[in-house]
Design a protein around this motif. Structure first.
Motif, PDB file in Angstrom:
ATOM      1  N   LYS A  33      25.637  -4.128  12.107  1.00  0.00           N
ATOM      2  CA  LYS A  33      25.206  -5.389  11.502  1.00  0.00           C
ATOM      3  C   LYS A  33      25.893  -5.581  10.159  1.00  0.00           C
ATOM      4  CE  LYS A  33      21.137  -3.140   9.453  1.00  0.00           C
ATOM      5  NZ  LYS A  33      19.661  -3.167   9.331  1.00  0.00           N
ATOM      6  N   GLY A  34      25.697  -6.781   9.599  1.00  0.00           N
ATOM      7  CA  GLY A  34      26.275  -7.072   8.309  1.00  0.00           C
ATOM      8  C   GLY A  34      25.537  -6.367   7.181  1.00  0.00           C
ATOM      9  N   ILE A  35      26.138  -6.379   6.008  1.00  0.00           N
ATOM     10  CA  ILE A  35      25.576  -5.683   4.853  1.00  0.00           C
ATOM     11  C   ILE A  35      25.487  -6.654   3.691  1.00  0.00           C
ATOM     12  CG2 ILE A  35      25.945  -3.816   3.167  1.00  0.00           C
ATOM     13  CD1 ILE A  35      27.714  -3.605   6.476  1.00  0.00           C
ATOM     14  N   ASN A  36      24.346  -6.696   3.033  1.00  0.00           N
ATOM     15  CA  ASN A  36      24.171  -7.467   1.803  1.00  0.00           C
ATOM     16  C   ASN A  36      24.256  -6.514   0.614  1.00  0.00           C
ATOM     17  OD1 ASN A  36      23.818  -9.777   3.263  1.00  0.00           O
ATOM     18  ND2 ASN A  36      21.636  -9.989   2.860  1.00  0.00           N
ATOM     19  N   VAL A  37      25.139  -6.835  -0.312  1.00  0.00           N
ATOM     20  CA  VAL A  37      25.305  -5.987  -1.490  1.00  0.00           C
ATOM     21  C   VAL A  37      24.627  -6.657  -2.675  1.00  0.00           C
ATOM     22  CG1 VAL A  37      26.948  -4.788  -2.975  1.00  0.00           C
ATOM     23  CG2 VAL A  37      27.527  -5.217  -0.575  1.00  0.00           C
TER      24      VAL A  37
ATOM     25  N   VAL B 222      28.493   3.491   9.958  1.00  0.00           N
ATOM     26  CA  VAL B 222      29.547   3.096  10.885  1.00  0.00           C
ATOM     27  C   VAL B 222      29.456   3.990  12.116  1.00  0.00           C
ATOM     28  CG1 VAL B 222      32.040   2.900  11.259  1.00  0.00           C
ATOM     29  CG2 VAL B 222      31.051   2.282   9.035  1.00  0.00           C
ATOM     30  N   THR B 223      29.113   3.396  13.247  1.00  0.00           N
ATOM     31  CA  THR B 223      28.988   4.150  14.493  1.00  0.00           C
ATOM     32  C   THR B 223      30.363   4.376  15.101  1.00  0.00           C
ATOM     33  OG1 THR B 223      26.818   3.174  14.899  1.00  0.00           O
ATOM     34  CG2 THR B 223      27.948   4.168  16.786  1.00  0.00           C
ATOM     35  N   LEU B 224      30.688   5.634  15.419  1.00  0.00           N
ATOM     36  CA  LEU B 224      32.013   5.988  15.907  1.00  0.00           C
ATOM     37  C   LEU B 224      32.044   6.030  17.431  1.00  0.00           C
ATOM     38  CD1 LEU B 224      32.930   8.874  13.431  1.00  0.00           C
ATOM     39  CD2 LEU B 224      33.337   6.418  13.187  1.00  0.00           C
ATOM     40  N   ASP B 225      33.101   5.492  17.988  1.00  0.00           N
ATOM     41  CA  ASP B 225      33.365   5.604  19.421  1.00  0.00           C
ATOM     42  C   ASP B 225      34.026   6.968  19.639  1.00  0.00           C
ATOM     43  OD1 ASP B 225      34.638   5.530  21.957  1.00  0.00           O
ATOM     44  OD2 ASP B 225      34.581   3.338  21.934  1.00  0.00           O
ATOM     45  N   GLN B 226      33.454   7.787  20.467  1.00  0.00           N
ATOM     46  CA  GLN B 226      33.875   9.180  20.538  1.00  0.00           C
ATOM     47  C   GLN B 226      35.292   9.384  21.070  1.00  0.00           C
ATOM     48  OE1 GLN B 226      31.977  11.764  19.057  1.00  0.00           O
ATOM     49  NE2 GLN B 226      31.231   9.806  18.300  1.00  0.00           N
ATOM     50  N   ALA B 227      35.752   8.526  21.961  1.00  0.00           N
ATOM     51  CA  ALA B 227      37.106   8.702  22.508  1.00  0.00           C
ATOM     52  C   ALA B 227      38.181   8.525  21.423  1.00  0.00           C
ATOM     53  CB  ALA B 227      37.332   7.760  23.679  1.00  0.00           C
ATOM     54  N   PRO B 228      38.196   7.410  20.692  1.00  0.00           N
ATOM     55  CA  PRO B 228      39.208   7.292  19.631  1.00  0.00           C
ATOM     56  C   PRO B 228      38.973   8.268  18.479  1.00  0.00           C
ATOM     57  CG  PRO B 228      37.740   5.385  19.641  1.00  0.00           C
ATOM     58  CD  PRO B 228      37.450   6.149  20.878  1.00  0.00           C
ATOM     59  N   ARG B 229      37.708   8.677  18.256  1.00  0.00           N
ATOM     60  CA  ARG B 229      37.454   9.670  17.216  1.00  0.00           C
ATOM     61  C   ARG B 229      38.108  10.993  17.572  1.00  0.00           C
ATOM     62  NH1 ARG B 229      35.385  13.995  16.451  1.00  0.00           N
ATOM     63  NH2 ARG B 229      34.491  14.083  18.554  1.00  0.00           N
TER      64      ARG B 229
ATOM     65  N   ASN C  57      37.831  -0.983   6.921  1.00  0.00           N
ATOM     66  CA  ASN C  57      37.910  -2.428   6.733  1.00  0.00           C
ATOM     67  C   ASN C  57      36.552  -3.006   6.357  1.00  0.00           C
ATOM     68  OD1 ASN C  57      40.724  -3.585   7.988  1.00  0.00           O
ATOM     69  ND2 ASN C  57      40.109  -1.661   8.936  1.00  0.00           N
ATOM     70  N   LEU C  58      36.527  -3.803   5.315  1.00  0.00           N
ATOM     71  CA  LEU C  58      35.365  -4.605   4.975  1.00  0.00           C
ATOM     72  C   LEU C  58      35.700  -6.023   5.419  1.00  0.00           C
ATOM     73  CD1 LEU C  58      35.051  -2.058   3.197  1.00  0.00           C
ATOM     74  CD2 LEU C  58      33.985  -3.500   1.473  1.00  0.00           C
ATOM     75  N   GLU C  59      35.049  -6.474   6.472  1.00  0.00           N
ATOM     76  CA  GLU C  59      35.423  -7.720   7.126  1.00  0.00           C
ATOM     77  C   GLU C  59      34.522  -8.877   6.700  1.00  0.00           C
ATOM     78  OE1 GLU C  59      35.605  -7.201  11.362  1.00  0.00           O
ATOM     79  OE2 GLU C  59      36.323  -5.143  11.195  1.00  0.00           O
ATOM     80  N   ASN C  60      35.142 -10.056   6.630  1.00  0.00           N
ATOM     81  CA  ASN C  60      34.409 -11.297   6.342  1.00  0.00           C
ATOM     82  C   ASN C  60      33.490 -11.156   5.139  1.00  0.00           C
ATOM     83  OD1 ASN C  60      34.325 -11.258   9.796  1.00  0.00           O
ATOM     84  ND2 ASN C  60      35.447 -12.837   8.705  1.00  0.00           N
TER      85      ASN C  60
ATOM     86  N   GLY D  56      30.470  -8.964   6.521  1.00  0.00           N
ATOM     87  CA  GLY D  56      30.167  -9.230   7.927  1.00  0.00           C
ATOM     88  C   GLY D  56      30.123  -7.977   8.774  1.00  0.00           C
ATOM     89  N   ARG D  57      31.058  -7.055   8.513  1.00  0.00           N
ATOM     90  CA  ARG D  57      31.117  -5.810   9.273  1.00  0.00           C
ATOM     91  C   ARG D  57      31.977  -4.814   8.517  1.00  0.00           C
ATOM     92  NH1 ARG D  57      33.745  -4.809  15.320  1.00  0.00           N
ATOM     93  NH2 ARG D  57      35.690  -5.015  14.132  1.00  0.00           N
ATOM     94  N   ILE D  58      31.631  -3.541   8.647  1.00  0.00           N
ATOM     95  CA  ILE D  58      32.495  -2.466   8.151  1.00  0.00           C
ATOM     96  C   ILE D  58      33.048  -1.741   9.361  1.00  0.00           C
ATOM     97  CG2 ILE D  58      32.617  -0.322   6.833  1.00  0.00           C
ATOM     98  CD1 ILE D  58      30.431  -1.344   5.048  1.00  0.00           C
ATOM     99  N   SER D  59      34.358  -1.626   9.421  1.00  0.00           N
ATOM    100  CA  SER D  59      34.997  -0.994  10.587  1.00  0.00           C
ATOM    101  C   SER D  59      35.989   0.058  10.164  1.00  0.00           C
ATOM    102  CB  SER D  59      35.706  -2.051  11.441  1.00  0.00           C
ATOM    103  OG  SER D  59      36.709  -2.713  10.684  1.00  0.00           O
TER     104      SER D  59
END
Length: 506
Positions: free
Chosen positions: A356-360, A369-376, A398-401, A497-500
């Motif tokens: 989800k998004g983050i309010n600072v 940040v939830t990791l996808d195990q295959a690319p990890r 990445n800090l998006e939007n 909006g999202r941290i990736s």
């Protein structure tokens, strides 16, 4: 004649002739009406203008007569940000501004070889605002100094201006063009069309360009007012803006000369500029008021442009391999970088993202940040293979939007910092610093980007390697902590909006 731009801190004294003549010319330009193409305010509006902000700071009033709609459409709000045109557009803008100032200097009885100084805030003992810009009066103590601006609040909001958040790490980048989202942004930024308020900053534009703007302008500690340099729509009203951009222009040339791998783009779309794509052309007024039309391909050779700098020596920045941890058998070696030819990086792959998004607000915010195990696992294998001399994947946060109602906030971003750990005690987990410059404009729902905000990218390869060596990369989630340098009130909340996290193969 070749004009030589010199370091403002090394001109001899606080009011050396180049600064004194600059002040006189600025005062002269400020007397000219807004519609005059060589006036101070017209030239500032080329970079950006917001009527409400200009009225607030008393740079626009009801008696001002604006240029015609056609002239405004041709010249105003043209600055290129978050685009691969950022550097060449500002070079052309600076070139004609310097010529307009020089013409004023000569008309006032000054030297015909006057050139714009630059502010090398990264040099030892030169991070502070040059003294000629601090004084409220002329050297004789009489009359207001045209180089002085009240709305410079500094990084702490107390009026003590100094550059404290900027680094030159992007000078070690070798690739000019980057990704719009995911992987490296490149030294010069992603491929775009004409971008007055773009979404994704190139590495060099983010650091040191943006952070110097916010370090100078800042946010008033008492009034929460913004400094002129803090927002693109007011930045060029501050006389120090031009010395800052002279240094940015100098560093671009330093970067180009530092390595045979540091090449400007060769694509026709960059060389010829965006005009051929149906976008507005790059155009600024010359001293006689006529138009100077330019494109990036014209601006890559300083000799042909008739100017140079007194210092174009390489700057000391960490090489890519020096940024990485060197421990145990998983050592990422210099050989992994130095013995491989430079090739364009691969397509970035998403490793994980926040749900989800983050309010600072206040002191900052935390996110998972939830990791996808295959690319990890693929990333971990790449880091392991680096000990064999192979080039490892690069890892990008990445800090998006990112949106906000106002610019100026500065954040430090940490990765894998535990809840009870003091960020100041863990510089090894610091991903980098971001400064909100241009976010207000990109957050407007009726703006060019429909309020989608901007994206920031930080290289966290060093941190990822450290986690890998410590066995801490084999997790389902990574914690990201956003730490504000100044408390953010609820009505100025910054939304992410999202941290990736992406990996990008060499």
């Amino acid at each position: 004649m070749t004009y030589v731009r010199k370091n403002v801190w090394e001109l001899g004294d606080d009011w050396a002739d180049p600064i004194l003549w600059y002040a006189r010319a600025v005062a002269d330009m400020k007397t000219r009406p807004l519609a005059d193409p060589t006036s101070w305010r017209f030239y500032s509006a080329i970079h950006g203008i917001d009527d409400d902000l200009w009225r607030k700071y008393k740079y626009l009033n009801d008696t001002d007569v604006k240029p015609s709609d056609d002239v405004i459409a041709e010249y105003w709000e043209q600055c290129q940000h978050a685009t691969w045109y950022f550097l060449p557009w500002h070079r052309g803008y600076l070139l004609t501004f310097e010529a307009v100032v020089r013409a004023a200097v000569v008309r006032l009885g000054g030297p015909a070889d006057w050139s714009l100084p630059y502010w090398n805030y990264s040099k030892l003992n030169q991070a502070g605002l040059p003294p000629g810009f601090q004084s409220q009066t002329w050297p004789d103590g009489k009359g207001p100094n045209p180089l002085y601006v009240v709305e410079r609040y500094g990084p702490a909001g107390d009026g003590n201006v100094a550059v404290v958040n900027a680094t030159l790490d992007p000078m070690a980048d070798h690739v000019f063009i980057g990704e719009y989202l995911g992987g490296t942004k490149g030294f010069g930024g992603p491929i775009t069309d004409f971008q007055n308020a773009g979404n994704s900053f190139g590495d060099f534009e983010n650091q040191p360009h943006n952070t110097v703007h916010t370090d100078v302008g800042g946010i008033g500690r008492t009034s929460r007012g913004r400094g002129l340099m803090t927002d693109p729509d007011t930045a060029a009203l501050d006389p120090i803006f031009w010395l800052h951009h002279a240094n940015i222009d100098r560093l671009w040339e330093v970067w180009r000369l530092s390595s045979p791998e540091n090449l400007n783009p060769t694509q026709p779309k960059w060389i010829n500029g965006p005009t051929g794509q149906g976008n507005p052309k790059f155009v600024t007024p010359k001293p006689d008021g006529t138009a100077y039309e330019y494109h990036p391909g014209q601006l890559t050779d300083l000799t042909s442009l008739g100017y140079t700098y007194d210092d174009l020596l390489p700057v000391a920045v960490p090489a890519p391999s020096d940024r990485l941890i060197k421990l145990g058998v998983s050592l990422i070696t210099a050989k992994a970088f130095e013995e491989q030819p430079m090739v364009p990086p691969g397509e970035p792959e998403l490793v994980g993202a926040s749900a989800k998004g983050i309010n600072v607000v206040g002191a900052g915010a935390d996110a998972q940040v939830t990791l996808d195990q295959a690319p990890r696992k693929a990333l971990a294998m790449s880091l392991q293979n680096a000990s064999l001399g192979e080039q490892p994947d690069r890892v990008y946060l990445n800090l998006e939007n990112v949106t906000a109602p106002a610019d100026g906030a500065v954040f430090k971003v940490y990765v894998a910092l535990k809840s009870r750990q003091n960020p100041k005690n863990h510089p090894d987990l610091l991903a980098g610093t971001i400064a909100l410059f241009g976010v207000r404009k990109a957050s407007k729902p009726d703006g060019r980007h429909a309020g989608n905000g901007v994206n920031y990218t930080l290289d966290i390869t060093k941190i990822a390697d450290r986690l890998h060596l410590d066995g801490a990369l084999d997790v389902k989630q990574l914690q990201v902590r956003i730490v504000s340098t100044e408390s953010v009130p609820a009505n100025e909340a910054v939304k992410i909006g999202r941290i990736s996290i992406y990996r990008q193969s060499p």
